[in-house]
Structures are given as structure tokens and as C-alpha cells.
Motif scaffolding. Structure first.
Motif, mmCIF file in Angstrom:
data_model
loop_
_atom_site.group_PDB
_atom_site.id
_atom_site.type_symbol
_atom_site.label_atom_id
_atom_site.label_comp_id
_atom_site.label_asym_id
_atom_site.label_seq_id
_atom_site.Cartn_x
_atom_site.Cartn_y
_atom_site.Cartn_z
ATOM 1 N N SER A 368 0.817 -1.220 0.000
ATOM 2 C CA SER A 368 0.000 0.000 0.000
ATOM 3 C C SER A 368 0.846 1.263 0.000
ATOM 4 O O SER A 368 0.415 2.304 -0.481
ATOM 5 N N GLY A 369 2.031 1.178 0.580
ATOM 6 C CA GLY A 369 2.860 2.380 0.738
ATOM 7 C C GLY A 369 2.322 3.305 1.820
ATOM 8 O O GLY A 369 2.761 4.450 1.939
ATOM 9 N N GLU A 370 1.355 2.839 2.607
ATOM 10 C CA GLU A 370 0.756 3.696 3.635
ATOM 11 C C GLU A 370 0.849 3.092 5.027
ATOM 12 O O GLU A 370 0.311 3.670 5.972
ATOM 13 N N ALA A 425 4.904 -10.530 -6.571
ATOM 14 C CA ALA A 425 5.612 -9.440 -7.268
ATOM 15 C C ALA A 425 6.757 -8.914 -6.392
ATOM 16 O O ALA A 425 7.847 -8.623 -6.893
ATOM 17 N N GLN A 426 6.520 -8.806 -5.091
ATOM 18 C CA GLN A 426 7.596 -8.347 -4.195
ATOM 19 C C GLN A 426 8.787 -9.306 -4.263
ATOM 20 O O GLN A 426 9.938 -8.894 -4.334
ATOM 21 N N VAL A 427 8.467 -10.615 -4.240
ATOM 22 C CA VAL A 427 9.544 -11.605 -4.240
ATOM 23 C C VAL A 427 10.346 -11.487 -5.541
ATOM 24 O O VAL A 427 11.585 -11.451 -5.526
ATOM 25 N N ALA A 503 0.530 -19.858 6.335
ATOM 26 C CA ALA A 503 -0.203 -19.827 7.610
ATOM 27 C C ALA A 503 -0.958 -18.515 7.767
ATOM 28 O O ALA A 503 -2.112 -18.489 8.209
ATOM 29 N N LEU A 504 -0.322 -17.403 7.386
ATOM 30 C CA LEU A 504 -0.989 -16.093 7.518
ATOM 31 C C LEU A 504 -2.246 -16.044 6.646
ATOM 32 O O LEU A 504 -3.297 -15.562 7.079
ATOM 33 N N LYS A 505 -2.140 -16.567 5.422
ATOM 34 C CA LYS A 505 -3.312 -16.548 4.530
ATOM 35 C C LYS A 505 -4.474 -17.303 5.162
ATOM 36 O O LYS A 505 -5.597 -16.831 5.168
HETATM 37 O O1 M6R Z 1 0.633 -2.510 2.521
HETATM 38 P P1 M6R Z 1 1.663 -3.291 3.266
HETATM 39 O O2 M6R Z 1 2.400 -4.246 2.407
HETATM 40 O O3 M6R Z 1 2.610 -2.408 4.029
HETATM 41 O O4 M6R Z 1 0.843 -4.125 4.324
HETATM 42 C C1 M6R Z 1 1.491 -4.914 5.280
HETATM 43 C C2 M6R Z 1 0.520 -5.855 5.959
HETATM 44 O O5 M6R Z 1 -0.481 -5.141 6.623
HETATM 45 C C3 M6R Z 1 -0.134 -6.808 4.954
HETATM 46 O O6 M6R Z 1 0.808 -7.519 4.216
HETATM 47 C C4 M6R Z 1 -1.059 -7.795 5.685
HETATM 48 O O7 M6R Z 1 -0.310 -8.670 6.464
HETATM 49 C C5 M6R Z 1 -1.917 -8.546 4.666
HETATM 50 N N1 M6R Z 1 -3.277 -8.569 5.086
HETATM 51 C C6 M6R Z 1 -1.475 -9.947 4.449
HETATM 52 O O8 M6R Z 1 -2.273 -10.625 3.533
#
Ligand code: M6R
Length: 629
Positions: A368-370, A425-427, A503-505
Motif C-alpha cells: 500500500s505504501g501507507e 511481485a515483491q519476491v 499460515a498467515l493466509k
Molecule cells: O501494505 P503493506 O504491504 O505495508 O501491508 C502490510 C501488511 O499489513 C499486509 O501484508 C497484511 O499482512 C496482509 N493482510 C497480508 O495478507
């Protein structure tokens, strides 16, 4: 978190605002509301629960008018009830405010206002803002009232304000939380005249319709240009167009940019959810990203204003899924560029006193950049004079704007709360960045660069085929284990982050207790959890850790755990050990294998969530952009 929107123009404000909220609901969705200024009054509609509740209320009690503000909430102060929903009104009903962020000194301001006889209607920190505005508003100069109010507020906020006595005016201000202003196309001139064509019979709102939103998709399809407000900036929207000021009331020159995304990029298309669509988009996202980092078949050195050859240390700052990508970034940089890397969770880094060694590059990773914690970490790094690169998907975001250089992900809008396409994409972006640094340092000879590029280029097709290949087994496993109380994910090396991410998903969208563990560490305690009822997902591609991983799987099998293996579907040894195999294809560079291994786990979480009747795009208690601490 929370999403805010505003509209001033010829269309029906409530309808425009409802669509904007629909696009912003990923930022919070526990209640919603809007206020429209019409006939000398503010018409307020609010509802607890999802946006449909507000929509139903508007059907029952419509509001008409052309000037309004709206909000979708992720509760911070006060439970998600109607009285805590935004907009909040001033004590005299003349002013309505929507707010994203936290007013840190709200308790002191509330005490002072109560001592003056103001009665509060909610538990929120926000409500102090309309009351303060009302105290400062003389009925003539809304901007002055806002300037005086802003001078009293501490904390982070983005706000939008509407007035009962002004159907042609909205104000917006930003300090810390994102806010964009949009404007529509200039209206055409009547043929042969200098007059503009108005189908709505007047120009009380100026020549272009004007909008306010927390994020770009919510300005669509009305805006053709947008203006990201800077921290400490105010926008005054009215018949005069948009005027910008700083918090002392000095004029600032607005810098408009064209809106380049389309409404279709933010719709589900033929999919039942954004998550399903975003998982399927991964091949094209990766192809676009890889193309953007190559020219004439060679890696382009990114223009970051930093000499990559001098980098000795890298610090990754990230949260959640982005942190998992950072763990892989560490492997890439160590392997390809021999750079020392630390991976920090932003909310921890920001409260430490990190050592700012020379030749350190900080990379803030955020879809998100936020994300507030990552932004704070970035600012801390900058205060120590460390160069910061933002690896972001939203290039209009605060992290992008505050970074010294930006590496864009180009993944397109990611709306589902669970990050999927942004993760892969990050990876990939981190792999290519590591190769770029290696080349700058003279550590990547031509033939090694060619192999990296070939391995990357093969990935979009491998991703597309893996998604197809694994689906029948994913469905079978989801049917078998959807009711399981808990699931463990094990992986080693590059597949340890895959285990964490899998696991997070499952946790976030299917509400299944899940834990990701490095497989070699499992025997030091957590193996006690294993029973014949526990599904254990073992990520076991044919990589350098393959044999070790097989031994770890044996340990689980010996304790009767249910083994779901992710790996080569034709691997006899794996098939013999596992109860089920989720097949994945093989990357030609094993560093990239985690991109393939995560795919069946994204789909597994999605299917389990569906079977458990969960809302995959808007899981409970979460929001897409975490803009509060
Ligand atoms: O926008 P960000 O990449 O900074 O967000 C970080 C986390 O809040 C985000 O990756 C969160 O863990 C997701 N819901 C995971 O699916």
C-alpha cells in the motif's frame, strides 16, 4: 485505516459516494455513513456493519444533493455502532466531518469542550473536530475555522468537512494519513460560443466536478486528474475549483497528475472475489514487472540516486506479508550480491535505536505504501541519514513520496485484504534487485546474469501452469480439512517464508489457527501439537533442503500427523510419505521456487475460507491499509 470520500458536482452525491465507499471498503468495513448538504441542512445516514446496511438505509430514506462526504470505518475509538460511525456532526448540526487517523490529544480537547457545555454523541476521537470547527466558524469563512481547528489537533489525520450552509464547498486536510483530490474533465464549450455546456442547468460547483478520496480507485470513473495532498496541506473545493494552503493559510501551488488507472482494474470482472481475481492475475503481473526491469535483454540499473556498488548492508522494513517477502529478499541478496542483510518488522524497528552503519541501504517494503509502522521506520532511518528505497505497489503513496528512490511493483490495484499478487511481485522484484546490486558490484558475470534473467522470464508461464495443475488437489484437501481446528505449515530455507505466508493466509481469511515454522526447529517443542487430527503442510520442493525436509516429514508421520506436501507431483518418495500432494512445477533457479510453492497455499486458504463461509475479501477485524499504529 478507514476510507474517506467527498463529492461536489452535478451528479447525485449519495450515489457517487456509495460507489467510492465500495472501492474504499478494503480500508475498513465495520460501519459506514455519509452526509449530504442540501437546503441549509446536513442530511446524515449512517449504519453499523457492512456497506450494504448503509445502502439499504439510503433506499429507505434517500437523500438528494450535490455536495457530500462519506466514510467507511475500521474502529479505533469506540465499538462499531451507529453512533460511532462517521460523519460526526457539530453540536449545532452545521458541520459534518469524516476522519481517517487518530487524534492523540482528543481526551484533553474533549474535556475542554465538555467544560464549555458541549455534549458528545459518540466515543470517538473524531468528534472533537466538528465541535471545534463549529466554535471557530462565524458563518462566513470556513477556511479560517479549519485553520484554527487544525492548530489544536495532534496526531495523524486525513479529514473532509461539509457545511450545512454551503452546498458548494468542501474542505479537506491531511497530516499523516493519505488523501487525494480529484477533478473531472473540463466541460466542452458550446459550438461557436465561449460558454460551457451544462446539462444540469447551472454552475454552483464550478466547471469541473471535484472529489476527495483516501485512494485513487475511489475517484473513478469521475476524475481525470488527481492531486495527492502533501502532509500539512489543506484543499478548499468550491466554485473556484481547488485551492491549496498549508496549515498557516499560505497558498500552495497544486500539482495535478493524470489518472492512469481504469475502472475495470478495480472491478472483480468474472471472478467471485478480488482475491480469486488477484491470484489469477499473477502470471501477467510477473511478466509486466520483469519486462520493466529489462532493456535489450539485460538488467537495467534502477535510477534510485544511489550507487548500488557501494552498498554493504541492507535493512528491510516491512509488516505482514511484505515482511515474508523481505525474508526472501535476504536470501537473494546474500546469495547473489554477498550483502549483509537485516530484516526488521517495522513496528519493532521504529522503537529501537538501530545502528546506522555506513553504506547501509534501507528498503521499506509495502504494497500500500501507507502502512504507518513502515512509514515511521522509514522516517527514523532518514533521520539517521540513511538512504531509503521504497518497494511499493501504490506509487502515489506516502512511502513512495518520502523514499529517496522507488522500486514500483506494477501489480495493479490489490483490493482483497489478503495480499497475493503483490507478494509474488515483491519476491520477484527483490530477486531482480539483488541481481542488479550483484551486477553493480561486479559479482554477476554475463552468463550468470543471463541465467537469472532466463529463470525470471520462465516464471509467468510456470505460475500459470502451476495454478492449473494444483487446483484439483487443492480442492480435495480443502474438502478434507476445512473443518480442522488448526493447521501447521513447515518449510526450510526459502520455503520457511512460504510456510509463514501460507499460515498467515489461512488465519486471516479462513479464521483457522495456523502457524508457520522452520521445519528443523519443529522438534524443539511444537511437534508436541501433532495428533492424527492435525493437518501439517510440508513444503518440500526438490531444492537444497529436500533430503532434510523429507526427514522432518518422517518425524511428523511417525506421530500420525496428516501430511499435505507441496512439491513435485511425480516425486514417488514424497507421494509415499504424504497423505496428499499439492503439485507445483519447478523453477530453474531454486531461489525463485517459493513463488511457485505459495500458489497452492493461496488457493487452499481461499477454498477453505469459502467452505467455512467467510468473506475472503473483507475478513473480520482487518483492513487492507494499516494506517494506524
Ligand atoms: O501494505 P503493506 O504491504 O505495508 O501491508 C502490510 C501488511 O499489513 C499486509 O501484508 C497484511 O499482512 C496482509 N493482510 C497480508 O495478507
Amino acid at each position: 485505516m478507514c476510507g474517506i470520500a467527498g463529492y461536489l458536482g452535478p451528479k447525485d452525491a449519495a450515489q457517487v459516494l456509495l460507489v467510492a465507499l465500495e472501492r474504499l471498503k478494503y480500508r475498513g468495513y465495520d460501519s459506514a455513513g455519509l452526509a449530504v448538504s442540501e437546503g441549509g441542512s446536513l442530511h446524515l445516514r449512517r449504519a453499523a456493519g457492512k456497506l450494504q446496511a448503509l445502502s439499504a438505509k439510503l433506499d429507505a430514506q434517500p437523500v438528494s444533493g450535490h455536495c457530500g462526504i462519506a466514510h467507511t470505518r475500521w474502529a479505533t475509538h469506540g465499538p462499531p455502532e451507529e453512533r460511532n460511525s462517521h460523519p460526526h456532526l457539530s453540536y449545532d448540526g452545521r458541520i459534518a466531518v469524516v476522519h481517517n487517523g487518530i487524534i492523540e490529544n482528543h481526551a484533553a480537547l474533549r474535556r475542554d469542550l465538555e467544560a464549555d457545555g458541549v455534549r458528545f454523541a459518540s466515543d470517538t476521537d473524531t468528534e472533537v473536530i466538528p465541535h471545534l470547527l463549529a466554535k471557530h466558524y462565524d458563518g462566513k469563512d470556513p477556511l479560517q475555522a479549519l485553520l484554527r481547528t487544525l492548530a489544536m489537533l495532534e496526531g495523524a489525520f486525513a479529514i473532509a468537512v461539509a457545511f450545512a450552509d454551503r452546498t458548494d464547498r468542501l474542505l479537506a486536510a491531511r497530516k499523516g494519513s493519505p488523501l487525494l483530490i480529484g477533478r473531472g474533465r473540463d466541460r466542452p464549450l458550446r459550438p461557436g460560443t465561449q460558454e460551457r455546456q451544462y446539462t444540469d442547468g447551472g454552475t454552483p460547483w464550478g466547471e469541473r466536478e471535484l472529489l476527495i478520496a483516501s485512494d485513487l480507485p475511489a475517484l473513478l470513473p469521475h476524475a481525470s486528474e488527481y492531486l495527492p495532498l502533501e502532509d500539512g496541506e489543506i484543499a478548499d473545493l468550491g466554485p473556484h475549483g481547488v485551492r491549496c494552503y498549508d496549515f498557516r493559510g499560505e497558498r500552495r501551488e497544486p500539482r495535478w497528475r493524470p489518472v492512469e488507472i481504469t475502472a475495470s482494474a478495480v472491478s472483480k470482472g468474472n471472478y467471485d472475489s478480488f482475491m480469486a481475481k488477484e491470484i489469477a492475475e499473477q502470471p501477467e503481473v510477473l511478466a509486466r514487472l520483469i519486462d520493466s526491469r529489462l532493456r535489450d535483454g539485460r538488467l537495467v540499473q534502477p535510477d534510485l540516486g544511489i550507487d548500488l556498488a557501494t552498498i554493504r548492508h541492507v535493512v528491510f522494513l516491512a509488516c505482514g506479508t511484505s515482511w515474508h517477502a523481505a525474508l526472501l529478499g535476504k536470501r537473494f541478496l546474500e546469495n547473489l550480491a554477498r550483502v549483509h542483510v537485516e530484516v526488521d518488522i517495522s513496528s519493532e524497528y521504529r522503537y529501537r535505536n538501530p545502528v546506522a552503519a555506513g553504506n547501509t541501504l534501507v528498503v521499506a517494503i509495502s504494497q500500500s505504501g501507507e502502512t504507518a509502522d513502515t512509514l515511521a521506520g522509514l522516517r527514523l532511518a532518514k533521520s539517521k541519514f540513511l538512504p531509503v528505497v521504497g518497494l511499493v505497489n501504490v506509487v502515489t503513496s506516502t512511502i513512495a513520496r518520502e523514499s529517496d528512490g522507488v522500486l514500483p511493483l506494477l501489480a495493479g490495484p490489490e483490493i482483497g485484504v489478503a495480499s497475493t499478487k503483490a507478494y509474488t511481485a515483491q519476491v520477484m522484484a527483490l530477486y531482480l534487485f539483488a541481481a542488479q546490486i550483484a551486477r553493480a558490484k561486479g559479482l554477476l558475470p554475463h552468463d550468470a546474469e543471463d541465467s537469472c534473467i532466463a529463470a525470471a522470464r520462465a516464471m509467468p508461464d510456470l505460475v500459470a501452469r502451476t495454478l492449473q495443475l494444483c487446483e484439483p488437489s487443492v480442492e480435495e484437501c480443502a474438502d478434507l480439512y476445512a473443518a480442522a481446528q488448526a493447521t501447521v505449515f513447515l518449510g526450510r530455507g526459502g520455503e520457511h517464508p512460504t510456510a509463514l505466508e501460507g499460515a498467515l493466509k489461512l488465519k486471516e481469511i479462513a479464521y483457522v489457527h495456523a502457524v508457520g515454522y522452520p521445519a528443523g526447529e519443529f522438534k524443539h517443542g511444537p511437534i508436541a501439537l501433532v495428533t492424527r487430527h492435525l493437518p501439517v503442510v510440508c513444503i518440500c520442493p526438490r531444492d537444497a533442503m529436500y533430503e532434510k525436509m523429507l526427514s522432518n516429514i518422517q518425524e511428523v508421520k511417525a506421530r500420525a500427523g496428516r501430511i499435505i506436501a507441496v512439491g513435485d507431483g511425480a516425486d514417488r518418495d514424497l507421494r509415499d510419505l504424504a497423505d496428499q500432494v499439492l503439485p507445483v512445477l519447478r523453477a530453474s533457479d531454486e531461489l525463485l521456487q517459493p513463488i511457485l510453492s505459495i500458489l497452492p497455499l493461496q488457493r487452499y486458504a481461499y477454498r477453505v475460507a469459502r467452505l467455512r463461509d467467510c468473506d475472503v475479501d473483507q475478513p473480520r477485524n482487518l483492513a487492507k491499509s494499516v494506517t494506524v499504529e
